[in-house]
Design an enzyme around this catalytic site. Structure first.
Site, mmCIF file in Angstrom:
data_model
loop_
_atom_site.group_PDB
_atom_site.id
_atom_site.type_symbol
_atom_site.label_atom_id
_atom_site.label_comp_id
_atom_site.label_asym_id
_atom_site.label_seq_id
_atom_site.Cartn_x
_atom_site.Cartn_y
_atom_site.Cartn_z
ATOM 1 N N TYR A 223 0.856 -1.191 0.000
ATOM 2 C CA TYR A 223 0.000 0.000 0.000
ATOM 3 C C TYR A 223 0.887 1.234 0.000
ATOM 4 O O TYR A 223 1.907 1.262 -0.670
ATOM 5 C CB TYR A 223 -1.015 -0.047 1.154
ATOM 6 C CG TYR A 223 -2.206 0.814 0.814
ATOM 7 C CD1 TYR A 223 -2.997 0.496 -0.279
ATOM 8 C CD2 TYR A 223 -2.491 1.977 1.515
ATOM 9 C CE1 TYR A 223 -4.056 1.297 -0.664
ATOM 10 C CE2 TYR A 223 -3.553 2.788 1.148
ATOM 11 C CZ TYR A 223 -4.326 2.447 0.050
ATOM 12 O OH TYR A 223 -5.359 3.254 -0.338
ATOM 13 N N ARG B 169 -9.306 10.683 -8.114
ATOM 14 C CA ARG B 169 -8.436 11.403 -7.179
ATOM 15 C C ARG B 169 -7.648 10.377 -6.375
ATOM 16 O O ARG B 169 -7.915 10.139 -5.200
ATOM 17 C CB ARG B 169 -9.277 12.293 -6.259
ATOM 18 C CG ARG B 169 -8.526 13.424 -5.602
ATOM 19 C CD ARG B 169 -8.713 13.442 -4.101
ATOM 20 N NE ARG B 169 -8.188 12.242 -3.471
ATOM 21 C CZ ARG B 169 -8.288 11.952 -2.179
ATOM 22 N NH1 ARG B 169 -8.938 12.748 -1.377
ATOM 23 N NH2 ARG B 169 -7.783 10.831 -1.678
ATOM 24 N N LYS C 162 -6.400 -1.807 -0.567
ATOM 25 C CA LYS C 162 -7.231 -1.618 0.624
ATOM 26 C C LYS C 162 -7.784 -2.950 1.127
ATOM 27 O O LYS C 162 -7.813 -3.221 2.335
ATOM 28 C CB LYS C 162 -8.394 -0.669 0.308
ATOM 29 C CG LYS C 162 -8.005 0.788 0.183
ATOM 30 C CD LYS C 162 -7.836 1.435 1.532
ATOM 31 C CE LYS C 162 -7.591 2.934 1.388
ATOM 32 N NZ LYS C 162 -7.468 3.627 2.673
ATOM 33 N N GLU D 213 -13.869 5.063 -2.281
ATOM 34 C CA GLU D 213 -12.443 5.343 -2.133
ATOM 35 C C GLU D 213 -11.925 6.215 -3.273
ATOM 36 O O GLU D 213 -12.135 5.914 -4.452
ATOM 37 C CB GLU D 213 -11.672 4.018 -2.116
ATOM 38 C CG GLU D 213 -10.220 4.148 -1.765
ATOM 39 C CD GLU D 213 -9.998 4.479 -0.304
ATOM 40 O OE1 GLU D 213 -9.028 5.217 -0.029
ATOM 41 O OE2 GLU D 213 -10.770 4.027 0.558
ATOM 42 N N ASP D 214 -11.258 7.313 -2.917
ATOM 43 C CA ASP D 214 -10.533 8.156 -3.879
ATOM 44 C C ASP D 214 -11.412 8.700 -5.001
ATOM 45 O O ASP D 214 -11.034 8.692 -6.182
ATOM 46 C CB ASP D 214 -9.325 7.398 -4.450
ATOM 47 C CG ASP D 214 -8.186 7.310 -3.446
ATOM 48 O OD1 ASP D 214 -8.334 7.860 -2.333
ATOM 49 O OD2 ASP D 214 -7.152 6.711 -3.755
ATOM 50 N N ASP E 73 -13.894 6.301 2.941
ATOM 51 C CA ASP E 73 -12.685 6.222 3.763
ATOM 52 C C ASP E 73 -11.897 7.517 3.757
ATOM 53 O O ASP E 73 -11.307 7.895 4.772
ATOM 54 C CB ASP E 73 -11.809 5.067 3.288
ATOM 55 C CG ASP E 73 -10.645 4.813 4.238
ATOM 56 O OD1 ASP E 73 -10.893 4.715 5.454
ATOM 57 O OD2 ASP E 73 -9.494 4.712 3.771
ATOM 58 N N ASP E 74 -11.871 8.224 2.629
ATOM 59 C CA ASP E 74 -11.120 9.481 2.561
ATOM 60 C C ASP E 74 -11.721 10.528 3.487
ATOM 61 O O ASP E 74 -11.000 11.344 4.067
ATOM 62 C CB ASP E 74 -11.099 10.012 1.127
ATOM 63 C CG ASP E 74 -10.566 8.989 0.153
ATOM 64 O OD1 ASP E 74 -9.394 8.610 0.290
ATOM 65 O OD2 ASP E 74 -11.329 8.531 -0.714
ATOM 66 N N ALA F 112 -10.810 15.116 2.547
ATOM 67 C CA ALA F 112 -10.119 14.582 3.716
ATOM 68 C C ALA F 112 -10.145 15.578 4.867
ATOM 69 O O ALA F 112 -10.518 15.246 5.999
ATOM 70 C CB ALA F 112 -8.683 14.214 3.353
ATOM 71 N N ASN G 168 -0.713 11.760 1.066
ATOM 72 C CA ASN G 168 -0.073 10.561 0.529
ATOM 73 C C ASN G 168 0.153 10.704 -0.971
ATOM 74 O O ASN G 168 -0.594 11.415 -1.623
ATOM 75 C CB ASN G 168 -0.964 9.334 0.779
ATOM 76 C CG ASN G 168 -0.986 8.929 2.233
ATOM 77 O OD1 ASN G 168 0.042 8.916 2.890
ATOM 78 N ND2 ASN G 168 -2.161 8.591 2.737
ATOM 79 N N ASN H 96 -4.875 5.122 7.561
ATOM 80 C CA ASN H 96 -6.274 4.713 7.683
ATOM 81 C C ASN H 96 -6.428 3.226 7.973
ATOM 82 O O ASN H 96 -7.485 2.778 8.403
ATOM 83 C CB ASN H 96 -7.046 5.059 6.406
ATOM 84 C CG ASN H 96 -7.264 6.538 6.237
ATOM 85 O OD1 ASN H 96 -6.544 7.352 6.815
ATOM 86 N ND2 ASN H 96 -8.249 6.909 5.438
#
Length: 539
Positions: free
Chosen positions: A95, A148, A166, A237-238, A260-261, A297, A399, A444
Site C-alpha cells: 500500500y 483522485r 485496501k 475510495e478516492d 474512507d477518505d 479529507a 499521501n 487509515n
C-alpha cells in the site's frame, strides 16, 4: 485433507488452496500431484523465508510490489502470512507509498486480472454481470472511479491498485477472509490525456462522463450490490471531493457504506489528536485546530472533530469556532464566493489573510495538512507554530510520501525536537540532537479494517458517526506510554490486528447500542469476533 474437489493442476492453480511444495507425500498421492511438484516437502515457514529473500533482493519497491501481487495471485495463504508477520516491512510495499507508483504504472505492470470492472457499456447489465464473480458471500466492497488517487490526481482505471490494496489490508489487518472481499473499478473514462493516449491503457479512453449519466451508473451499481451481496459493506475510495460528498450524503442513511477518505481519515486523525493531548499538556475540548487544504479529507476530519468536541460538552457554534481552514486562496471566511458547500460551516466572520498570518492570528494548537502539495509546511510555518506552542502538533497527512506537507526530519529539526508529528505515509526514525524519534503514521489502516470487521459481525444496517468516534477513541487508547515517549501518537504496526480487534468490538457495541445491528449480540463479543478473523495457515 482439504475439503475441496480440486486435483492436479487445477489445485495448484487455485489461489485459495494451492500450497505448492507444502503438499506432503500422502496429499500428493491422493490429489493427483505426484510428478507435478519437486520431490522435497517444505512448510509455510520455509516458503516465507524463500519469499522474503526474493523480495529483499529486488532493486526497487515497485519490483517488490509486482512480486507481492504475483504471490497474491498464486498462493494467498503465503501472501497474507507474509504480510501479517512482516507488516512493517511489507505494508509500505503493498500500500502507501508504493501503491502510488503502482497506480501510475498499473497498465504497464499488469500481470493478471484482479477485481471487477464496470464501464458505461455495462449500464443496465451490472446486476447480471455481478453473477460472473465466483464468490457469493461478499462482505466488503471497495470501489473507486480513479479520479483522485491519493495525492496524484486522475489515474483512471490505473486506480484499481487502490481497491486491491485496501482489501489486502482488510484481510491482513482485521482478518476479513479474502474470498469475502471485492475490489471494484468504476471506469467512467479519464481526463488524463496522457493515459488516454497510452496504447497500453486498460480503461475506456474517453473523457470522464459527468452529470446524470454518472449518477445513474453509480446508483445502478449500489442497487446491484445490495441485491447480489445483501450483507456487503461498500467503501467509497478516492473519488473527487464533490462526488465523494454527494455519494456519501446520498447513500450513508440508505445502505451500509462509508467514504474512507472522508470518514476513515477523520477517525485516524481524531485518534492522533486525542493521543497528542497528554504529551502536549492540553485538554481536547480546549484545542484550536487549523487545516491546510479544504478537500474531502480535511473537511471530513473537521466534521468528526466537531462531533467529538460537542461530545465534550461544547455547543455546535463553540465547536465550529475551534476549527479553521486555509485553502489556496487563504483563510476560509464568510463573504468568500468561491467556497463549496462542505466548507461553508467553517467559514468564520473574520478578515481573510494568508496562511502564515492566519497561524499568527488564530494561534492553533494543532496543524493538519491534507493538501497533496509537498513542502507547504515550510520552516517558517513550523517555527511560527513553535512560537505559540511548547509542543506543537503537526500532522502532514498527504499521501504518498512524496506529497507530504513536510518530512519528519524537517519537522523535528525546525522545531528543535519539540514537535508532535504524524504523517499519512511512513517515515523512518529520526535522530536529532541525541534523541531518536519514531514518527507516527496516521494510516487509515488503523481504522477501516476494524470498522468493517465490527460492522460485519454485528450485521450493521448503517455506519454511524458514533461508530467512527468509538473507533477513534479506541485507537487513541491503544497507544502506549512508551510509544508516546518515542514520539508516536499511533500504535506500532506490529499490533495492528490487536488494535483492529479492539476497534471491531467498540464498533459492534455501538451498532447494538444504536439498534443498528441485525444480529443478536453474542455472550462474548470479543471472543466471537476474534474467532471470525482469518488466520492464514496451510490446511
Amino acid at each position: 485433507m482439504s475439503a475441496h474437489n480440486l486435483r492436479g493442476f487445477d489445485l495448484l492453480s487455485s489461489v485459495r488452496h494451492n500450497k505448492g511444495t507444502a503438499f506432503n507425500h500422502q496429499e500428493r498421492e491422493a490429489l493427483g500431484l505426484r510428478g507435478l511438484l519437486p520431490p522435497a516437502v517444505f512448510g509455510l515457514d520455509d516458503h516465507k523465508r524463500r519469499a522474503l529473500a526474493n523480495i529483499r533482493r529486488k532493486d526497487s519497491d515497485i519490483e517488490r510490489y509486482v512480486f507481492m501481487q504475483s504471490l497474491m495471485g498464486r498462493n494467498q495463504t503465503l501472501f497474507y502470512r507474509l504480510v501479517i508477520d512482516h507488516i512493517e516491512e511489507l505494508m509500505p510495499i503493498i500500500y502507501t507509498p508504493t501503491v502510488g507508483q503502482a497506480c501510475r504504472e498499473f497498465a504497464h505492470i499488469f500481470r493478471q486480472p484482479r477485481g471487477f470492472y464496470i464501464s458505461p457499456s455495462d449500464k443496465g447489465d451490472i446486476r447480471t454481470i455481478l453473477n460472473n464473480w465466483p464468490e457469493k458471500d461478499i462482505r466488503v466492497v471497495v470501489i473507486t472511479d480513479g479520479e483522485r488517487i491519493l495525492g496524484l490526481g486522475d489515474l483512471g482505471t490505473n486506480g484499481m491498485g487502490i481497491p486491491i490494496g485496501k482489501l489486502a489490508l482488510y484481510t491482513a489487518c482485521a482478518g476479513i477472509p479474502p474470498e469475502q472481499c471485492l475490489p471494484v473499478m468504476l471506469d467512467v473514462g479519464t481526463n488524463n490525456q496522457a493515459l488516454r493516449e497510452d496504447p497500453l491503457y486498460l480503461g475506456t479512453p474517453i473523457p470522464r462522463i459527468r452529470g446524470e449519466d454518472y449518477i445513474q451508473l453509480v446508483d445502478e451499481f449500489v442497487t446491484a450490490i445490495q441485491d447480489a451481496f445483501p450483507k456487503a459493506l461498500i467503501q467509497f475510495e478516492d473519488f473527487l471531493t464533490p462526488n465523494a460528498y454527494a455519494l456519501l450524503n446520498t447513500y450513508r442513511n440508505q445502505v451500509l457504506c462509508f467514504n474512507d477518505d472522508i470518514q476513515g481519515t477523520a477517525a485516524v486523525a481524531l485518534a492522533g489528536v486525542y493521543a497528542s493531548c497528554k504529551p502536549a499538556g492540553k485538554q481536547f475540548k480546549d484545542l484550536k485546530v487549523m487545516f491546510l487544504g479544504a478537500g474531502s479529507a480535511a473537511t471530513g476530519i473537521a466534521d468528526l472533530l466537531k462531533v467529538a468536541l460537542m461530545a465534550e460538552g461544547l455547543s455546535e457554534p463553540e465547536a465550529l469556532a475551534r476549527l479553521w481552514f486555509v485553502d489556496v486562496s487563504g483563510l476560509v471566511v464568510k463573504g468568500r464566493t468561491d467556497l463549496m458547500s462542505h466548507n461553508l460551516p467553517y467559514a468564520h466572520a473574520h478578515t481573510q489573510m494568508p496562511f502564515i498570518e492566519a497561524i499568527e492570528d488564530i494561534k492553533p494548537d494543532v496543524l493538519i495538512g491534507a493538501t497533496g502539495c509537498p513542502g507547504t509546511f515550510n520552516q517558517s510555518v513550523i517555527r511560527k507554530m513553535c512560537e505559540h506552542n511548547a509542543r506543537p502538533v503537526i500532522f502532514a497527512l498527504s499521501n504518498p510520501t512524496s506529497q507530504a506537507e513536510c518530512t519528519a526530519e524537517q519537522a523535528y529539526a525546525w522545531s528543535n525536537g519539540h514537535v508532535i508529528f504524524a504523517s499519512g505515509s511512513p517515515f523512518a526514525p529520526v535522530e536529532y540532537d541525541g534523541n531518536r524519534y519514531q514518527p507516527g503514521q496516521g494510516n487509515n489502516a488503523y481504522i477501516f479494517p476494524g470498522i468493517g470487521l465490527g460492522a460485519i459481525v454485528a450485521e450493521a444496517k448503517l455506519i454511524s458517526d458514533e461508530m467512527f468516534l468509538a473507533a477513534a477513541s479506541t485507537l487513541a487508547q491503544c497507544v502506549t506510554e512508551e510509544e508516546v515517549a518515542a514520539g508516536s501518537v499511533y500504535p506500532k504496526l506490529t499490533r495492528i490486528r490487536e488494535v483492529s480487534l479492539d476497534i471491531a468490538v467498540a464498533v459492534a457495541k455501538t451498532a447494538y447500542a444504536q439498534a443498528l445491528a441485525q444480529s443478536e449480540p453474542p455472550l462474548n463479543l470479543r471472543e466471537t469476533i476474534a474467532q471470525r478473523m482469518y488466520d492464514p495457515h496451510y490446511e
